[in-house]
Write a protein that holds these residues in place. Structure first.
Motif, PDB file in Angstrom:
ATOM      1  N   HIS A 198       0.811  -1.226   0.000  1.00 11.61           N
ATOM      2  CA  HIS A 198       0.000   0.000   0.000  1.00 11.61           C
ATOM      3  C   HIS A 198       0.838   1.268   0.000  1.00 11.61           C
ATOM      4  CE1 HIS A 198      -4.232   1.369   0.450  1.00 11.61           C
ATOM      5  NE2 HIS A 198      -3.634   2.506   0.744  1.00 11.61           N
ATOM      6  N   GLU A 201      -8.633   2.393  -3.802  1.00 14.34           N
ATOM      7  CA  GLU A 201      -9.046   2.493  -2.392  1.00 14.34           C
ATOM      8  C   GLU A 201     -10.236   3.443  -2.302  1.00 14.34           C
ATOM      9  OE1 GLU A 201      -6.109   4.262   0.257  1.00 14.34           O
ATOM     10  OE2 GLU A 201      -7.027   3.230   1.966  1.00 14.34           O
ATOM     11  N   TRP A 243     -13.256   3.633   2.520  1.00 18.60           N
ATOM     12  CA  TRP A 243     -12.169   4.384   3.181  1.00 18.60           C
ATOM     13  C   TRP A 243     -12.809   4.827   4.497  1.00 18.60           C
ATOM     14  CZ3 TRP A 243     -11.042   9.809   4.174  1.00 18.60           C
ATOM     15  CH2 TRP A 243      -9.770   9.975   4.758  1.00 18.60           C
ATOM     16  N   HIS A 251     -10.089  -0.829   5.846  1.00 20.55           N
ATOM     17  CA  HIS A 251     -11.002   0.295   6.046  1.00 20.55           C
ATOM     18  C   HIS A 251     -12.473  -0.121   6.127  1.00 20.55           C
ATOM     19  CE1 HIS A 251      -8.415   3.928   5.618  1.00 20.55           C
ATOM     20  NE2 HIS A 251      -7.666   3.136   4.891  1.00 20.55           N
ATOM     21  N   HIS A 285      -3.626  -3.130   4.065  1.00 23.71           N
ATOM     22  CA  HIS A 285      -2.959  -2.305   5.083  1.00 23.71           C
ATOM     23  C   HIS A 285      -3.867  -2.144   6.298  1.00 23.71           C
ATOM     24  CE1 HIS A 285      -5.498   0.462   2.957  1.00 23.71           C
ATOM     25  NE2 HIS A 285      -5.127   1.522   3.642  1.00 23.71           N
ATOM     26  N   ARG A 343     -10.518   0.789  12.413  1.00 24.73           N
ATOM     27  CA  ARG A 343      -9.519   0.770  11.347  1.00 24.73           C
ATOM     28  C   ARG A 343      -8.660  -0.498  11.409  1.00 24.73           C
ATOM     29  NH1 ARG A 343      -6.723   0.085   7.965  1.00 24.73           N
ATOM     30  NH2 ARG A 343      -5.331   1.433   6.768  1.00 24.73           N
ATOM     31  N   ASP A 365       1.641   1.893   3.748  1.00 23.49           N
ATOM     32  CA  ASP A 365       0.830   3.120   3.732  1.00 23.49           C
ATOM     33  C   ASP A 365       1.701   4.370   3.872  1.00 23.49           C
ATOM     34  OD1 ASP A 365      -1.528   4.477   3.356  1.00 23.49           O
ATOM     35  OD2 ASP A 365      -2.409   3.979   5.294  1.00 23.49           O
TER      36      ASP A 365
HETATM   37 ZN    ZN Z   1      -5.923   3.466   3.639  1.00 29.15          ZN
END
Ligand code: ZN
Length: 370
Positions: A15, A150, A176, A213, A234, A248, A315
């Motif tokens: 990611h 994403e 997201w 997410h 991620h 998350r 990320d």
């Molecule tokens: Zn993200």
């Protein structure tokens, strides 16, 4: 140049918001991270997104051979900061941003194929891996980019899936924050009817579904109904972040579901996702260590009973940078420091190779078109 690193432990980073950073902050990832930092010193970029962790020379030093490169834009209700680029109000605007970002990947890989190349098939992947394994290429290797959408609000109608696929998108994450497709981060909820339709259309192209997410409720239903490949590019382990009060992170139920589907989870070396309450500017980097990353990797391996389902999804530059990662990391190249830490935790050389990149490569070989 490579002597300090165990030879050819290739890294796959599942990611990075490369195109978003190029278009929003003007970052040139053919430059080294150090060069970008020098150019951006004292600018609003650093205030908003911290110092970059990414750059082609750093990918070379760290043997980062493949990066899942995102299409991502911010819905206006969650937009902060003065920089208004890559923010959307409507689905048409989302579509435009995602499309622009995809074209940026095409332009980057067309103009500098010695540095970056798109991966849309197993053949593309094998060409990249062969290049990295060939010591004759002394001037460096192209980083392969697998395109991951994403947030998915760039998909206005299901009939557009074909075009996204043709242009190289291979993974889709429906959330997201909450989206028209799925409950998400900070905006919990189930899959929507549009989300269910999206999943049943995605399977026709064998898109990989990214549960990152997604709210747990939505992710559990997706695990039930999606027939194509499923991963978490991620996200960290909720059970190691007790009282984080955040959806998350992946619950053990979700981790078990991904493992059951023979997927992989990419761990994020972001201090706020490694130590509950860690906040940039308030806490010191030294309060977190790369050992915390190993803890999350190990948690997945303990659930799975093997080291075949954990990976890295950094990320990096996705809203944080140098100021918010463990002190052992100066750039993405330093993810190689995980090698000795994993070995010290009892992981074999094969396990380490798999966690750093092999597990993602196995899935890409399984899931990409030939
Ligand atoms: Zn993200």
């Amino acid at each position: 140049m490579r002597s300090s690193i165990i030879p050819m432990t290739l890294i796959v980073d599942a990611h990075a918001d490369i195109a978003y950073n190029m278009l929003k902050y003007g970052r040139d990832y053919t430059n080294a991270a150090a060069e970008t930092r020098r150019l951006e010193a004292g600018t609003a970029n650093v205030l908003e997104n911290e110092d970059t962790l990414l750059g082609w020379p750093d990918y070379q030093r760290g043997h980062v051979a493949v990066v899942f490169s995102t299409l991502y834009a911010t819905p206006v209700r969650w937009h902060t900061g003065a920089n208004n680029l890559q923010v959307y109000k409507t689905f048409d605007e989302a579509h435009q941003h995602y499309h622009d970002q995809l074209l940026i990947y095409h332009r980057l890989t067309d103009s500098t194929p010695d540095k970056f190349r798109l991966i849309a098939s197993v053949r593309d992947l094998n060409l990249i891996l062969d290049h990295w394994m060939n010591p004759l290429y002394e001037s460096g290797h192209p980083v392969g980019m697998v395109v991951l959408m994403e947030g998915a609000e760039g998909i206005r109608s299901l009939s557009e899936l074909e075009e996204w696929y043709e242009l190289g998108v291979r993974l889709i994450g429906p959330a997201w924050v909450g989206t028209r497709y799925s409950g998400g981060w900070k905006e919990p909820g189930p899959l929507t009817n549009d989300g269910r339709k999206l999943l049943s259309a995605m399977v026709d192209y064998n898109f990989t579904l990214d549960l990152s997410h997604m709210d747990e409720q939505a992710a559990l239903e997706a695990l039930d109904i999606y027939r194509g490949p499923i991963v978490g590019t991620h996200g960290n382990c909720l059970s190691l972040m007790p009282n984080s009060n955040s959806n998350r992170h992946f619950s053990d139920r979700i981790l078990e579901g991904i493992i059951e589907r023979d997927g992989v989870v990419g761990i994020v070396p972001f201090n706020s996702y490694l130590k509950v309450g860690w906040t940039v500017g308030k806490n010191k980097r030294e309060e977190v260590s790369l050992r915390h990353v190993v803890n999350h990797i190990d948690h997945i391996c303990q659930i799975a009973g093997d080291a075949l389902h954990a990976g890295i999804g950094s990320d990096f530059d996705g809203g944080f940078g140098l100021q918010s990662v463990p002190p052992e990391i100066d750039t993405v190249a330093d993810l190689q420091n995980l090698v000795s830490l994993l070995q010290a935790r009892g992981y074999s050389e094969t396990d380490v190779v798999n966690v750093l990149g092999g597990n993602w490569i196995t899935r890409l070989k399984r899931d990409l078109p030939k």
